[in-house]
Design an enzyme around this catalytic site. Sequence first.
Site, mmCIF file in Angstrom:
data_model
loop_
_atom_site.group_PDB
_atom_site.id
_atom_site.type_symbol
_atom_site.label_atom_id
_atom_site.label_comp_id
_atom_site.label_asym_id
_atom_site.label_seq_id
_atom_site.Cartn_x
_atom_site.Cartn_y
_atom_site.Cartn_z
ATOM 1 N N ASP A 1 0.757 -1.873 0.043
ATOM 2 C CA ASP A 1 -0.616 0.007 -0.371
ATOM 3 C C ASP A 1 0.896 1.093 0.274
ATOM 4 O O ASP A 1 0.206 2.328 -0.216
ATOM 5 C CB ASP A 1 -0.745 -0.182 1.418
ATOM 6 C CG ASP A 1 -2.009 -1.514 0.808
ATOM 7 O OD1 ASP A 1 -2.366 -1.644 0.045
ATOM 8 O OD2 ASP A 1 -2.598 -0.924 2.662
ATOM 9 N N ARG B 1 -6.142 -0.997 2.353
ATOM 10 C CA ARG B 1 -6.966 -1.062 2.970
ATOM 11 C C ARG B 1 -7.667 0.525 3.423
ATOM 12 O O ARG B 1 -8.516 1.028 3.177
ATOM 13 C CB ARG B 1 -6.721 -1.363 4.248
ATOM 14 C CG ARG B 1 -7.527 -1.193 5.556
ATOM 15 C CD ARG B 1 -7.040 -2.204 7.268
ATOM 16 N NE ARG B 1 -7.021 -3.103 7.134
ATOM 17 C CZ ARG B 1 -7.248 -4.386 7.411
ATOM 18 N NH1 ARG B 1 -8.387 -3.636 7.944
ATOM 19 N NH2 ARG B 1 -7.290 -5.673 7.524
ATOM 20 N N ARG C 1 1.492 -9.890 -4.385
ATOM 21 C CA ARG C 1 2.439 -10.195 -3.566
ATOM 22 C C ARG C 1 3.326 -11.126 -3.962
ATOM 23 O O ARG C 1 4.025 -11.361 -3.202
ATOM 24 C CB ARG C 1 1.962 -9.664 -2.017
ATOM 25 C CG ARG C 1 0.968 -11.286 -1.595
ATOM 26 C CD ARG C 1 1.189 -11.277 -0.085
ATOM 27 N NE ARG C 1 -0.083 -10.387 0.346
ATOM 28 C CZ ARG C 1 0.015 -9.223 1.071
ATOM 29 N NH1 ARG C 1 1.253 -8.890 1.401
ATOM 30 N NH2 ARG C 1 -1.171 -7.841 1.712
#
Length: 382
Positions: free
Chosen positions: A154, A198, A302
């Site tokens: 992120d 998120r 990832r």
Amino acid sequence: MRIGILTGGGDVPGLNPCIKAVVNRVAHEGHQVIGIRRGWAGLLEYNPEDPETGEKCFLPLDPGVVRTIDRTGGTILHTSRTNPGTVKERDIPDFLRDQAHGDPPFDFTPHVLRVLQDQRIDVMIPIGGDDTLSYALRLHKERFPVIAIPKTMDNDVHGTDYCIGFSTAVTRGVQFIHQLRTSTGSHERIAVVELFGRYSGETSLVTAYLAGVDRAVISEVEFDIDRLAKLLLDDKRTSPSNYAMMTISEGAKLSGGEMMMSGEADAYGHKKLGGIGALTGELLKERTGEGIVYQQLAYLMRSGSPDSLDLMVATNYAVMAADLALDGSHGRLVSLRSGTYTSVPISVTKEGVKRVDTDELYDVEQYRPKVRHVTGKPMFLY
């Protein structure tokens, strides 16, 4: 010197090269590196009275052990979301149960400090995101030497312009979106691609910007499903191939709604995110009558080896962290700021939050990136 190193939270490409570079930097000067298995859990679960527990908690590292680990993704040390400062009752190791006093969650930081002393560890180098580094900050406040390395897809650790894993995540996102165009276009549908993110929508925003998708919904801005449906229908009609593409952050929220979470909160208070893309696809189908292609990229972003940028940053962060440790510095976060490698106090990680600058970079009415001027901006725009 004896250096401890661990990886915590979600894995990202670049962790193994980072571990290898730390070991290689210090080993030839006669220093030792001990790998802590499964993040902070390795320190929580080690029983000094039972040395046999050390095999599952620690991994001695030398140039021979790490020689080829940079050729694969993930982390040879494994990882967890354990926070020794907030341990749930069911997660307390049996040998520590008699030390659990009061109401949960329980703080076993005194035990962690005893383990660090037992293992003769002089300094810890944790590699992680906000959650993992929040406990690194706790150890720093307990006066234990810590040098932190930021990693997260992120790219939202405060105090640095870049975190290990971000470039590879965006690269994978762009590649998969372009590959998905063939099926979406062949069937003349609307594609909804759910990406990680998120609280920060940078991964979704930058991926959408580089892949040239029609719409991008990010965590920072609630979205109106009816407006989104109309925009995508217009995009589809004006496309020569009669299809449309959109991305959406896993932390995105419908107008007046909440994040879609499931399961029990982890040791850092986070529940599992996911499902907003599937829900958005269903709602779009109801409103447009069009076929929907829903794809959650999730762990594909990832997994695997790092791209060249993540490989370079991971290696350089490791060398810098090792140098700081050898110089006797502590309480630092290695970072990139304005294109330069540097370090900042680890306390900066809790002095703010990194979020997309929606005024500068996002059109809140059209649900798409709005990058008009880049002169003077950081490499990744904010």
